[in-house]
Scaffold this active site. Sequence first.
Site, PDB file in Angstrom:
ATOM      1  N   THR A 157       0.844  -1.198   0.000  1.00 32.13           N
ATOM      2  CA  THR A 157       0.000   0.000   0.000  1.00 32.13           C
ATOM      3  C   THR A 157       0.878   1.246   0.000  1.00 32.13           C
ATOM      4  O   THR A 157       2.069   1.162  -0.293  1.00 32.13           O
ATOM      5  CB  THR A 157      -0.993  -0.036   1.192  1.00 32.13           C
ATOM      6  N   ASN A 158       0.322   2.402   0.294  1.00 34.67           N
ATOM      7  CA  ASN A 158       1.119   3.628   0.340  1.00 34.67           C
ATOM      8  C   ASN A 158       0.652   4.470   1.528  1.00 34.67           C
ATOM      9  O   ASN A 158      -0.206   4.049   2.298  1.00 34.67           O
ATOM     10  CB  ASN A 158       0.982   4.389  -0.994  1.00 34.67           C
ATOM     11  N   ARG A 159       1.225   5.652   1.664  1.00 37.44           N
ATOM     12  CA  ARG A 159       1.019   6.416   2.905  1.00 37.44           C
ATOM     13  C   ARG A 159      -0.213   7.336   2.883  1.00 37.44           C
ATOM     14  O   ARG A 159      -0.408   8.126   3.799  1.00 37.44           O
ATOM     15  CB  ARG A 159       2.246   7.288   3.173  1.00 37.44           C
TER      16      ARG A 159
END
Length: 400
Positions: free
Chosen positions: A212-214
């Site tokens: 995933t990402n932030r």
Amino acid sequence: MNNHPLNNKNVILGVTGSIACYKAIDLASKLTQLGAKVDTILTDSAQQFINPISFKSITHRQVVTNLFDLDNELAVNHVAMAESADCIIVAPATAHTLAKISHGISDDPLGTTILATNAPVILAPAMDGKMFENPATQENLAQLIQRGFFVCGPEFGRMASGLVGLGRLSNTQDIVQVTSMILGKNSDYSQKKILITTGGTQEDLDPVRTITNRSSGKMGFAIAEAARDRGAEVTVISAPTSLNNPIGINVEKIKSAIDMQQSIENHSIDCDVLIMAAAVGDWRAKTIAKTKTKKLKDQNWEIELVKNPDILSSIKNDSLIKVGFAAETENLVENAKNKITNKKLDLIVGNDVSRTDIGFNSDNNEVVIINPYGEVENLPKMSKYELAHEILDRVQTLLN
Ligand code: CTP
């Protein structure tokens, strides 16, 4: 906040006798901070729980406690105040108050003001669960709703008695959101349908792990709230986020980039605007393991990633206004300009996600907004909600 629907609005806050009265001070504070001019009316029972000075200290405006108080302009002139009100909020609204309002009883300043107003009235009930369920209360509420009153809550949870049930006063933030939505409903986005994506997509590797990402989802939800507060019908397609769904917004939860693409195809058909604030994962695992991948001694795990579709580029609907976000750590303007051209967008919002004071998970952002002619506007740092209005102002010009 200049562009907030509560800014400069005349709000009458009616507080009635429930133990939840103390929460009305917080509500008065939130409304005041958003620029509302809040005059408070306390019933006799409310004054058993709370002191009028608390409201006066926060709102710096009139607090009415007695219909016959000759020194108080609002008490003497309550009909004029009822006429100049933009809205009335009754929070907490007891079973007794709901009964009185539904029967037009006007033996106190709150009852007279509500009878004399054409402004929207928002009722936030708070009482014991059994009192709320009682047919008398339910009939009173149903009648009030039929007459055009708005009702926010109550919530389910633990009450002062120690019992758990449906009767807790709504969260004050929710009452503020309902009020904003009601005040903003005839604004410049009424009749417009807006689709917004938010959060960071998740790609499964196995039943336990994801890539995933932030992205926190804060920017997308801020745009959704601002659009709602300007009268739009808003749908949010949300990748996983820890945020609560905003009031009055249809939220569809998805996980992966492919889910998001599918959901956009379904929802975008009759929309006027698509704003893609989501951070979409560019790759996914070629194969997703069906069982948890065990770590074996001295063995690395090599994962083959395949490219996800570029969702914005794949959208066929030419009548849709498309706004993208460019999340960059270097060459912000140049990269954002390439994206607006390659993805055929009407507007792009570029932000530097390497800065910790803005961007991911921050409540603020500082961006550049670029149009298809390559014109660049540098916006100062501001809250994501304020930025949302700046973006919507520019989209409104495109809609016109
Ligand atoms: N976007 C998209 N589909 C993707 C990736 C991104 O529709 N597969 C959208 C994002 O929602 C955003 C815009 O495209 O509105 C730009 O996303 P960004 O992550 O900044 O750029 P990418 O296109 O992914 O390019 P790169 O990762 O190379 O910067």
